[in-house]
Design a protein around this motif. Structure first.
Motif, PDB file in Angstrom:
ATOM      1  N   ILE A 169       0.837  -1.206   0.000  1.00 48.48           N
ATOM      2  CA  ILE A 169       0.000   0.000   0.000  1.00 48.48           C
ATOM      3  C   ILE A 169       0.869   1.250   0.000  1.00 48.48           C
ATOM      4  O   ILE A 169       1.781   1.385   0.811  1.00 48.48           O
ATOM      5  CB  ILE A 169      -0.953   0.017   1.214  1.00 48.48           C
ATOM      6  CG1 ILE A 169      -1.929  -1.164   1.146  1.00 48.48           C
ATOM      7  CG2 ILE A 169      -1.726   1.340   1.274  1.00 48.48           C
ATOM      8  CD1 ILE A 169      -2.822  -1.303   2.365  1.00 48.48           C
ATOM      9  N   LYS A 224      -3.581   0.023  -2.924  1.00 46.74           N
ATOM     10  CA  LYS A 224      -2.934  -1.295  -2.851  1.00 46.74           C
ATOM     11  C   LYS A 224      -2.482  -1.726  -4.232  1.00 46.74           C
ATOM     12  O   LYS A 224      -3.238  -1.643  -5.194  1.00 46.74           O
ATOM     13  CB  LYS A 224      -3.911  -2.325  -2.285  1.00 46.74           C
ATOM     14  CG  LYS A 224      -3.305  -3.729  -2.186  1.00 46.74           C
ATOM     15  CD  LYS A 224      -4.349  -4.759  -1.793  1.00 46.74           C
ATOM     16  CE  LYS A 224      -3.765  -6.167  -1.803  1.00 46.74           C
ATOM     17  NZ  LYS A 224      -4.795  -7.199  -1.570  1.00 46.74           N
ATOM     18  N   VAL A 277      -6.496  -3.414   2.652  1.00 47.65           N
ATOM     19  CA  VAL A 277      -6.655  -2.034   2.180  1.00 47.65           C
ATOM     20  C   VAL A 277      -8.015  -1.457   2.545  1.00 47.65           C
ATOM     21  O   VAL A 277      -8.250  -0.256   2.384  1.00 47.65           O
ATOM     22  CB  VAL A 277      -6.421  -1.973   0.646  1.00 47.65           C
ATOM     23  CG1 VAL A 277      -7.609  -2.557  -0.111  1.00 47.65           C
ATOM     24  CG2 VAL A 277      -6.097  -0.559   0.188  1.00 47.65           C
TER      25      VAL A 277
END
Length: 419
Positions: A169, A224, A277
């Motif tokens: 991320i 992500k 995420v």
């Protein structure tokens, strides 16, 4: 308004649509892109390949038929999708295109069962539903443009800062190229992002949750990287942002939108439960509460593979150490040796009801959760089993809406939210 006769005809198609819905929507998208390839500039082809959009539209058609005599029952879902449409720039003139190809797909798949009376009734029903979307979206477009710092369509933003949050991320801090004011937003909302990728024939549109609180001179999205896996194509836009978009580059962004937002009127404790995420919209809500010096009890529960995949862990940990009303809890599926040595997680494996009941004082709270679909189904099932009232359960799907239980969600054709 539909006549009683046409309502009866629409309702009579419910069993047929339940059986043949996905065949109809699969054929619909084939027709749509054959006849109007320009719409490939709107749709996420990864969702098409995975069948998610086809399933979502099949659910939409089924829901419309089931509730045709009382469309108010699906109004909340209509508003949800209208926000997505506005972030993607969907136009009124695209609705007749969708309607024409949907009705022809029905006729092709259902054959003799799709009589002239059935198609005529569905044509009228589609017109009513389309008009509802067009009206709601017109209001949203106007609000987005006329609010302080607002704008219509897409606006150019500079990547002011690019920060790695975990192994997969990365955050992008976006400031307006024109250096003018930017619109405030409700915590939990998202931005539409438009990119032109070299080698790709079509414009790529995606929606990414804003991962910080409102009122700053930037928007932050945390993306992500989606690697290719079996039955899961790589994320075209997410990988492009990670690999090719650098600080100083310019991307186009639509105004904040979305209905998954923090209830600021409730006095109940707040429980955030995120997976992977899915932490991004919850971070916006969390930061908003922290910065407002909220006195509510706040529980932030995050699930990740391990510490290498855990975004914002230091930030949440620090805030929880500073305030007595904030508690942070972590669940790692496969903790590393370093995770074990540092005692950086509270549970190994997966979040379940028994554990939630052991770490939360009661089920009397506002629950917000987001993450992969299997994760969300597990959390939803646990909360329902714990008798949490539906009005206290709030969640966000990334991508076309799925279902968390036996009830069907409403998802029209022109929809796409990909994190």
């Amino acid at each position: 308004m539909l006549s009683p006769e046409k309502i009866k005809i629409i309702k009579s198609t419910v069993p047929v649509l339940e059986e043949h819905g996905e065949a109809i929507t699969t054929r619909f998208y084939q027709r749509l892109f054959e006849n109007h390839p320009e719409l490939l500039n709107v749709f996420n082809q990864a969702n098409q390949k995975q069948g998610r959009q086809q399933t979502a539209l099949a659910n939409a058609v089924y829901a419309a038929a089931a509730h045709i005599d009382n469309l108010e029952e699906i109004l909340d879902n209509v508003k949800l999708i209208a926000h997505k449409h506005v972030s993607l720039g969907i136009k009124p003139e695209q609705y007749p295109i969708v309607g024409e190809n949907l009705l022809k797909a029905m006729k092709e798949v259902l054959g003799d069962a799709a009589t002239d009376e059935v198609i005529d009734a569905w044509s009228d029903a589609y017109g009513i539903i389309a008009d509802a979307f067009i009206g709601i979206e017109a209001d949203l477009y106007q609000q987005a443009k006329e609010q302080p710092g607002g704008w219509a369509g897409y606006r150019k933003f500079v990547v002011d800062k690019k920060v790695k949050e975990s192994n997969v991320i990365t955050s992008f801090y976006l400031k307006p190229e024109d250096q003018k004011q930017i619109a405030k937003f409700k915590s939990g909302q998202y931005l539409g992002v438009k990119v032109e990728i070299p080698g790709k024939d079509y414009t790529q549109l995606r929606e990414y949750s804003i991962s910080d609180s409102s009122g700053k001179d930037y928007y932050r999205i945390s993306v992500k990287r989606e690697d290719e896996l079996p039955n899961h194509p790589e994320g075209v836009v997410s990988n492009y942002l990670h690999s090719h978009v650098q600080e100083g580059d310019v991307i186009e962004v639509s105004a904040p939108a979305g209905v998954f937002t923090l209830d600021t009127e409730s006095n109940l404790p707040v429980v955030f439960i995120s997976g992977g995420v899915g932490i991004t919209p919850l971070m916006s809500m969390f930061n908003s509460l922290v910065e407002s010096n909220s006195k509510k009890d706040i529980y932030f529960i995050h699930a990740a593979i391990n510490g290498d995949y855990h975004a914002f862990k230091d930030h949440v940990k620090q805030r929880s150490s500073e305030k007595e009303n904030i508690k942070s809890l972590v669940c790692y599926e496969k903790p590393t040796e370093e995770d074990r040595q540092n005692q950086s997680f509270d549970k190994e494996g997966f979040i379940d009801l028994e554990w939630l009941q052991s770490v939360l004082p009661s089920n009397e709270a506002k629950f917000y959760f987001c993450g992969p679909l299997p994760f969300m189904k597990a959390i939803y099932g646990a909360l329902k089993k714990w008798n949490v009232p539906e009005e206290n359960i709030h969640y966000e799907f990334f991508g076309p809406a799925g279902t968390l239980d036996v009830e069907v969600d409403f998802e029209p054709a022109l929809s796409d939210h990909d994190e």
